[in-house]
Structures are given as C-alpha cells and as structure tokens.
Design a protein around this motif. Structure first.
Motif, PDB file in Angstrom:
ATOM      1  N   SER A 248      -2.595  25.327   4.035  1.00  0.00           N
ATOM      2  CA  SER A 248      -2.118  24.662   5.256  1.00  0.00           C
ATOM      3  C   SER A 248      -3.136  23.647   5.769  1.00  0.00           C
ATOM      4  CB  SER A 248      -1.822  25.705   6.345  1.00  0.00           C
ATOM      5  OG  SER A 248      -0.773  26.567   5.950  1.00  0.00           O
TER       6      SER A 248
ATOM      7  N   TRP B 119      -5.252  21.957   3.949  1.00  0.00           N
ATOM      8  CA  TRP B 119      -5.167  20.811   3.043  1.00  0.00           C
ATOM      9  C   TRP B 119      -3.940  19.967   3.394  1.00  0.00           C
ATOM     10  CZ3 TRP B 119      -7.780  17.705   0.310  1.00  0.00           C
ATOM     11  CH2 TRP B 119      -7.222  16.957  -0.728  1.00  0.00           C
ATOM     12  N   ASP B 120      -2.843  20.626   3.741  1.00  0.00           N
ATOM     13  CA  ASP B 120      -1.630  19.921   4.143  1.00  0.00           C
ATOM     14  C   ASP B 120      -1.860  19.126   5.417  1.00  0.00           C
ATOM     15  OD1 ASP B 120       1.052  19.183   3.825  1.00  0.00           O
ATOM     16  OD2 ASP B 120       1.758  20.827   5.084  1.00  0.00           O
TER      17      ASP B 120
ATOM     18  N   ARG C 180      -1.035  15.132   5.690  1.00  0.00           N
ATOM     19  CA  ARG C 180       0.063  14.623   6.513  1.00  0.00           C
ATOM     20  C   ARG C 180       0.011  15.265   7.892  1.00  0.00           C
ATOM     21  NH1 ARG C 180       5.099  17.608   6.241  1.00  0.00           N
ATOM     22  NH2 ARG C 180       4.642  19.723   5.524  1.00  0.00           N
TER      23      ARG C 180
ATOM     24  N   GLY D 162       1.767  18.617   8.766  1.00  0.00           N
ATOM     25  CA  GLY D 162       1.154  19.866   8.347  1.00  0.00           C
ATOM     26  C   GLY D 162       0.602  20.645   9.527  1.00  0.00           C
TER      27      GLY D 162
END
Length: 212
Positions: A33, A35-36, A40, A43
């Motif tokens: 999460s 990294w997400d 973006r 995220g």
C-alpha cells in the motif's frame, strides 16, 4: 564521545529495532500500500479506507518516530546553533522535542480542517498521507545513510545526499496531497490548503534550523 558508542543511544537503537521486528508482520502488510501511495494519489485513499491497514500504518509510524529522530540527528539534518553546544544526548532530546512539536502543529492544523469538512474521508486521507511518506522516507534515509557512511565515510557528502532525498520525498508528498485535495476542491482552495496545512508548519521547522 561518539554518539554511536553512547550506551543510551545504542540501547534506544536496540530497543526500537526489536520493537520493529516484533511488528514486522504489520510492516509487510502495509508495504504494498505504501508503494501504491508513491505511485498514485488514490493509493492513499485505498489505504485509509482499510481500518486494518490504516491502524497498522499508524502503529508503524509511531514506532519509527524516535528512530527517525535518531537518523536526523546522527546525520546532522537538523542542527540549529541553539543546540550545537549541548552534550550529545540533550541534543538528541532537543531534536526529538522539535519534531514532536512539528507533528503536534500539523495535527492541530489537520484537525481544524477535518472539523471544518466534517471529517470527509478524502481530507482525512490527505491529512494522514504524511505518515505514509514518512515511513518511506525513514527507510530511504536509514539505508542510504548507512551505505554512504560505509562506502565513503564523508559526513558532509552523506548529509547533502540525505537532504536531497528528504526534499524529493517531501515534494512527492506535497504533490500527492495536493492531488487528493484537488479531487474535492478547486485549484485555488487546494493551494490555500497546502499553504496553511503543509507549507506553514514545514517552513517554521526549516526557519527554526536556520535562525535559532
């Protein structure tokens, strides 16, 4: 005395390392999460929508607060003249106190915004996104600093590189937070939110390092 040879500093490092390892499951759970969140802005919303993930994120961020202060101090990333003549451990304590005040100021300003917007999920995600990027920043600073000290041993070069990493990570955070605000606000309101809630407390922190 070298701070790394100080028993109190070493004891803190060992304690928080063990505490982090005991909570490694939570860290592994939120890593995708985080990294997400970097890739973006949505995220951050997805992470905040999950009570389990957001609680794990909050707990990991709390565990890493003192280690982050130790990384900032040991690499000279916050060195106002006011504390330069203090012994090593009081200087570390002063850094921790300043960072705590910085967080409290951010929390107060965020709380005012959430109250005004009736705790909208979007605004809550924007306000809590600081913790997402703060966790990412800790590992970037920690591992980069360790590698550079081992390879070059140049403290000034290490400090400059870590300062750039800090600045770039913070810029990513501002961009993502602005995108979250922009999803519910017009550009002018988004700009005002960022100035009052993000740039104001951070400017105060930077000025305290330069002027004190």
């Amino acid at each position: 005395m070298d701070l790394f040879n100080n028993p109190v500093f070493c004891s803190l490092a060992v304690f928080f390392t063990l505490l982090f390892l005991l909570n490694m499951r939570s860290m592994l759970k939120i890593t995708p999460s985080l990294w997400d969140c970097v890739l973006r802005w949505k995220g951050n919303l997805d992470l905040e929508d999950s009570i389990q993930l957001s609680r794990s994120r909050n707990w990991i961020a709390a565990i890493l607060f003192i280690p982050m202060c130790m990384v900032v101090y040991s690499n000279g990333l916050y060195t106002p003249d006011l504390i330069k003549d203090l012994p090593e451990l009081p200087r570390l304590g002063a850094v921790c106190a300043v960072m705590l005040i910085y967080l409290l100021l951010r929390t107060y300003l965020n709380w005012q915004l959430e109250m005004h917007n009736y705790t909208s999920k979007t605004f809550t995600a924007a306000n809590h996104s600081f913790f997402n990027y703060g966790i990412v920043l800790f590992f970037l600073l920690f591992f980069t600093g360790a590698i550079m000290r081992a390879v070059s041993g140049d403290a000034d070069l290490t400090r400059r590189v870590l300062t750039w990493i800090l600045a770039v990570t913070y810029l990513v955070h501002i961009i993502r937070r602005g995108q979250i605000f922009a999803s519910e606000s017009n550009p002018f309101t988004t700009f005002l939110y960022l100035c009052s809630l993000e740039l104001l407390p951070t400017a105060a922190l930077v000025l305290s390092a330069k002027l004190l």
